[in-house]
Design an enzyme around this catalytic site. Structure first.
Site, PDB file in Angstrom:
ATOM      1  N   LYS A  13       0.827  -1.219   0.000  1.00 34.03           N
ATOM      2  CA  LYS A  13       0.000   0.000   0.000  1.00 34.03           C
ATOM      3  C   LYS A  13       0.861   1.270   0.000  1.00 34.03           C
ATOM      4  O   LYS A  13       2.068   1.206   0.256  1.00 34.03           O
ATOM      5  CB  LYS A  13      -0.939  -0.043   1.204  1.00 34.03           C
ATOM      6  CG  LYS A  13      -1.962  -1.190   1.127  1.00 34.03           C
ATOM      7  CD  LYS A  13      -2.964  -1.121   2.276  1.00 34.03           C
ATOM      8  CE  LYS A  13      -3.981  -2.242   2.182  1.00 34.03           C
ATOM      9  NZ  LYS A  13      -5.028  -2.148   3.248  1.00 34.03           N
ATOM     10  N   TYR A  33     -12.324  -1.697  -3.483  1.00 38.63           N
ATOM     11  CA  TYR A  33     -12.837  -1.849  -2.115  1.00 38.63           C
ATOM     12  C   TYR A  33     -14.350  -1.609  -2.044  1.00 38.63           C
ATOM     13  O   TYR A  33     -14.868  -1.232  -1.005  1.00 38.63           O
ATOM     14  CB  TYR A  33     -12.093  -0.906  -1.167  1.00 38.63           C
ATOM     15  CG  TYR A  33     -10.732  -1.413  -0.728  1.00 38.63           C
ATOM     16  CD1 TYR A  33     -10.606  -2.559   0.051  1.00 38.63           C
ATOM     17  CD2 TYR A  33      -9.567  -0.731  -1.070  1.00 38.63           C
ATOM     18  CE1 TYR A  33      -9.363  -3.026   0.461  1.00 38.63           C
ATOM     19  CE2 TYR A  33      -8.310  -1.192  -0.663  1.00 38.63           C
ATOM     20  CZ  TYR A  33      -8.229  -2.338   0.109  1.00 38.63           C
ATOM     21  OH  TYR A  33      -6.989  -2.799   0.529  1.00 38.63           O
ATOM     22  N   ASN A  62      -2.088   0.383   6.573  1.00 38.40           N
ATOM     23  CA  ASN A  62      -1.616  -0.859   7.192  1.00 38.40           C
ATOM     24  C   ASN A  62      -0.731  -1.698   6.260  1.00 38.40           C
ATOM     25  O   ASN A  62      -0.717  -2.916   6.313  1.00 38.40           O
ATOM     26  CB  ASN A  62      -2.790  -1.657   7.770  1.00 38.40           C
ATOM     27  CG  ASN A  62      -3.802  -2.049   6.716  1.00 38.40           C
ATOM     28  OD1 ASN A  62      -3.621  -1.773   5.544  1.00 38.40           O
ATOM     29  ND2 ASN A  62      -4.869  -2.698   7.135  1.00 38.40           N
ATOM     30  N   HIS A 116      -2.157  -5.377   1.515  1.00 37.50           N
ATOM     31  CA  HIS A 116      -3.460  -6.018   1.335  1.00 37.50           C
ATOM     32  C   HIS A 116      -3.235  -7.509   1.144  1.00 37.50           C
ATOM     33  O   HIS A 116      -2.243  -7.919   0.548  1.00 37.50           O
ATOM     34  CB  HIS A 116      -4.165  -5.459   0.088  1.00 37.50           C
ATOM     35  CG  HIS A 116      -5.290  -6.332  -0.399  1.00 37.50           C
ATOM     36  ND1 HIS A 116      -6.528  -6.314   0.185  1.00 37.50           N
ATOM     37  CD2 HIS A 116      -5.341  -7.269  -1.376  1.00 37.50           C
ATOM     38  CE1 HIS A 116      -7.305  -7.215  -0.424  1.00 37.50           C
ATOM     39  NE2 HIS A 116      -6.608  -7.795  -1.381  1.00 37.50           N
TER      40      HIS A 116
HETATM   41  P1  ATP Z   1      -7.245  -5.705   3.158  1.00 36.86           P
HETATM   42  O1  ATP Z   1      -8.565  -6.047   2.501  1.00 36.86           O
HETATM   43  O2  ATP Z   1      -6.650  -4.406   2.673  1.00 36.86           O
HETATM   44  O3  ATP Z   1      -6.263  -6.850   3.091  1.00 36.86           O
HETATM   45  P2  ATP Z   1      -8.318  -6.445   5.702  1.00 36.86           P
HETATM   46  O4  ATP Z   1      -8.960  -7.569   4.959  1.00 36.86           O
HETATM   47  O5  ATP Z   1      -7.417  -6.786   6.837  1.00 36.86           O
HETATM   48  O6  ATP Z   1      -7.509  -5.500   4.722  1.00 36.86           O
HETATM   49  P3  ATP Z   1     -10.803  -5.031   5.563  1.00 36.86           P
HETATM   50  O7  ATP Z   1     -11.844  -5.141   6.619  1.00 36.86           O
HETATM   51  O8  ATP Z   1     -11.004  -5.741   4.265  1.00 36.86           O
HETATM   52  O9  ATP Z   1      -9.421  -5.455   6.243  1.00 36.86           O
HETATM   53  O10 ATP Z   1     -10.578  -3.489   5.282  1.00 36.86           O
HETATM   54  C1  ATP Z   1      -9.962  -3.029   4.088  1.00 36.86           C
HETATM   55  C2  ATP Z   1      -9.039  -1.897   4.433  1.00 36.86           C
HETATM   56  O11 ATP Z   1      -9.819  -0.780   4.878  1.00 36.86           O
HETATM   57  C3  ATP Z   1      -8.078  -2.151   5.604  1.00 36.86           C
HETATM   58  O12 ATP Z   1      -6.941  -2.882   5.241  1.00 36.86           O
HETATM   59  C4  ATP Z   1      -7.734  -0.739   6.022  1.00 36.86           C
HETATM   60  O13 ATP Z   1      -6.797  -0.141   5.109  1.00 36.86           O
HETATM   61  C5  ATP Z   1      -9.089  -0.052   5.873  1.00 36.86           C
HETATM   62  N1  ATP Z   1      -9.851  -0.106   7.115  1.00 36.86           N
HETATM   63  C6  ATP Z   1     -10.485  -1.188   7.652  1.00 36.86           C
HETATM   64  N2  ATP Z   1     -11.106  -0.879   8.809  1.00 36.86           N
HETATM   65  C7  ATP Z   1     -10.857   0.446   9.016  1.00 36.86           C
HETATM   66  C8  ATP Z   1     -11.225   1.384  10.037  1.00 36.86           C
HETATM   67  N3  ATP Z   1     -11.973   1.021  11.092  1.00 36.86           N
HETATM   68  N4  ATP Z   1     -10.791   2.655   9.905  1.00 36.86           N
HETATM   69  C9  ATP Z   1     -10.031   3.046   8.845  1.00 36.86           C
HETATM   70  N5  ATP Z   1      -9.671   2.228   7.843  1.00 36.86           N
HETATM   71  C10 ATP Z   1     -10.059   0.934   7.927  1.00 36.86           C
HETATM   72 MG    MG Z   2     -10.098  -7.274   3.194  1.00 41.26          MG
END
Ligand code: ATP
Ligand code: MG
Length: 140
Positions: free
Chosen positions: A11, A51, A114, A117
């Site tokens: 990212k 997303y 974070n 992905h």
């Molecule tokens: P990714 O899909 O990016 O691998 P993930 O599966 O761990 O991450 P998801 O729930 O799919 O988490 O959320 C997608 C992305 O949205 C997260 O990786 C983060 O960048 C962002 N995100 C998720 N929750 C929050 C939150 N509470 N506040 C801000 N950003 C968030």
């Molecule tokens: Mg995810």
């Protein structure tokens, strides 16, 4: 259908801080083979499509702005049990909850920025890989 592939993005926060090489090294040392890879920058619209599943969440607009704020690296990875093993390697969404030694624990700055992905299912791994790479760009 089960596959042995997953999809990842390094990212914008991790790319901008110069952590791409260290992250790719961890990925390879964990036994993942890089099948396809490219650096690119998403538009807000493309980030929004990627997303889309989160479009009703309060953080969606910020997430799209963040994901389009700078270059990323997209890659298709291959390994036995790829999806599950890669989620283990990256750790929890919120780095505060991520296990020691995981990519997010080491490199993530916040729950939003974070570092990486990882696909959450074989089905989404295939969809996400196809979203970024055309057949002619794919290796193997
Ligand atoms: P990714 O899909 O990016 O691998 P993930 O599966 O761990 O991450 P998801 O729930 O799919 O988490 O959320 C997608 C992305 O949205 C997260 O990786 C983060 O960048 C962002 N995100 C998720 N929750 C929050 C939150 N509470 N506040 C801000 N950003 C968030
Ligand atoms: Mg995810």
């Amino acid at each position: 259908m089960a596959t042995n592939r997953t999809f990842t993005m390094i990212k914008p926060d991790a790319f901008a801080e110069g952590n791409s090489g260290a992250i790719l090294k961890m990925i390879e040392e964990a036994g993942f083979k890089i099948v396809a890879m490219k650096a690119t920058q998403l538009t807000k619209e493309i980030a929004g499509k990627f997303y889309e599943v989160h479009s009703a969440r309060p953080f969606y607009a910020d997430l799209c702005a963040y994901m389009s704020s700078g270059p990323i690296i997209a890659a298709i990875l291959e390994k036995e049990n790829a999806v599950e093993d890669f989620r283990k390697l990256i750790g929890a969404t919120n780095p505060a909850d991520a296990a020691d030694g995981t990519i997010r624990k080491i490199f993530a700055k916040s729950i939003e920025a974070n570092a990486v992905h990882g696909s959450d299912s074989d089905e989404n791994a295939a969809i996400e890989g196809a979203f970024y790479f055309s057949m002619t760009e794919r290796v193997g």
